[in-house]
Design an enzyme around this catalytic site. Structure first.
Site, PDB file in Angstrom:
ATOM      1  NE  ARG A 164       1.792  -4.759  11.450  1.00 31.25           N
ATOM      2  CZ  ARG A 164       2.684  -4.188  10.669  1.00 31.25           C
ATOM      3  NH1 ARG A 164       3.875  -4.774  10.656  1.00 31.25           N
ATOM      4  NH2 ARG A 164       2.323  -3.210   9.804  1.00 31.25           N
ATOM      5  NE  ARG A 168      -4.543  -1.532  10.121  1.00 29.42           N
ATOM      6  CZ  ARG A 168      -3.667  -1.065   9.793  1.00 29.42           C
ATOM      7  NH1 ARG A 168      -3.425   0.299   9.157  1.00 29.42           N
ATOM      8  NH2 ARG A 168      -2.271  -1.739   9.704  1.00 29.42           N
ATOM      9  CE  LYS A 194      -2.301  -0.901   3.801  1.00 28.20           C
ATOM     10  NZ  LYS A 194      -1.708  -2.039   4.355  1.00 28.20           N
ATOM     11  NE  ARG A 213      10.187  -5.339   4.437  1.00 31.34           N
ATOM     12  CZ  ARG A 213       9.099  -4.863   4.847  1.00 31.34           C
ATOM     13  NH1 ARG A 213       8.019  -4.628   3.782  1.00 31.34           N
ATOM     14  NH2 ARG A 213       8.571  -4.734   6.173  1.00 31.34           N
ATOM     15  NE  ARG A 263       6.461  -0.558  11.054  1.00 29.80           N
ATOM     16  CZ  ARG A 263       5.509  -0.347  10.206  1.00 29.80           C
ATOM     17  NH1 ARG A 263       5.463   0.295   9.058  1.00 29.80           N
ATOM     18  NH2 ARG A 263       4.368  -0.896  10.451  1.00 29.80           N
TER      19      ARG A 263
END
Ligand code: AMP
Length: 254
Positions: free
Chosen positions: A150, A88, A13, A127, A139
């Site tokens: 998540r 969301r 996104k 990644r 993060r």
């Protein structure tokens, strides 16, 4: 143009939002970035959401809705925006409808970036491993376990928005597993006034009006009716009714 990018974490996104910002001159409104900013600045909201974010759960609707409502009011958002990571939940989507209605504006499209969850998980794990190997900062919520949480939050609380926006006829779905430039092309197509947007018009998507080229001036023997505005032209049914009426045979319709 006002857009929503819908998709699980890692679907791309943010990447696509940046491209849309460059192409259409919109502002990207990422609730994740805003909340991370609040945490970093140590604001009361930041303190409230830090643990929730670190766990990979969703922050309370009222907190996020208030942030977005305020942000949309800013002058830079007037010419259009991309909501990235918001809404969301269905209550957030309902609140957004209310915010937009109050401002007399509407969404142009909701782009769903559809991805295969297992492939996505592998992609993100790779990644994260690569970033760790390069010594790049991660993060707090960038670890495989939190990522699973998540994704679970997305599945449980965010996927109902697909049906929500489909019902409102603004949903456009693109294949997020395709290479990045192909996803960009698919989004451009979904937003451009081609056949997809024609379908979109039937779906309720707002389309830019096509400007008809000027018709050449016709001589006195030309077909003048083609120069009359659309509204002034009678449909064949209307012509038949007028003829019947002239003959005294028209029947009023309810
Ligand atoms: P993101 O960068 O969009 O993946 O968001 C990172 C984290 O911020 C999420 O895992 C949530 O904890 C929080 N967050 C971002 N946007 C929202 C939202 N619209 N509703 C609730 N929590 C959010």
């Amino acid at each position: 143009m006002r857009l929503i990018l819908l998709g699980p974490p890692g679907a791309g996104k943010g990447t696509q939002a940046l491209r849309l910002v460059a192409k259409y001159g919109l502002v990207q409104l990422s609730t994740g970035d805003m909340l991370r900013g609040a945490v970093k600045a140590g604001t009361p909201i930041g303190h409230r959401v830090k643990d929730i974010m670190d766990r990979g759960a969703l922050c309370p609707d009222d907190v996020v809705v208030n942030i977005v409502a305020e942000r949309i009011e800013q002058p830079d958002a007037r010419k259009g925006f991309i909501l990235d990571g918001f809404p969301r939940t269905v209550p957030q989507a309902v609140a957004l409808d209310r915010i937009l209605k109050k401002r007399g504006i509407a969404l142009d499209a909701v782009i769903e970036i559809k991805v295969d969850e297992d492939a996505l998980l592998k992609r993100i794990e790779t990644r994260i491993a690569e970033m760790t190997a390069r010594g790049e900062p991660l993060r707090a919520d960038d670890n495989p376990q939190v990522l699973r949480q998540r994704l679970a939050a997305y599945r449980a609380q965010t996927t109902p928005l697909v049906a929500y926006y489909r019902k409102k006829k603004v949903l456009r779905t693109v294949d997020g597993m395709a290479p990045i430039p192909d996803v960009t092309t698919a989004i451009d197509k979904a937003l451009s006034p081609g056949p997809a947007a024609r379908a979109g018009a039937a779906d309720g998507i707002k389309r830019k009006r096509r400007i008809k080229p000027m018709e050449p001036r016709l001589g006195i023997m030309g077909n003048k009716s083609s120069k009359r505005p659309q509204a002034a032209r009678k449909s064949s049914a209307a012509r038949k009714r007028a003829t019947r009426k002239a003959k005294g045979g028209d029947i009023a319709r309810p």
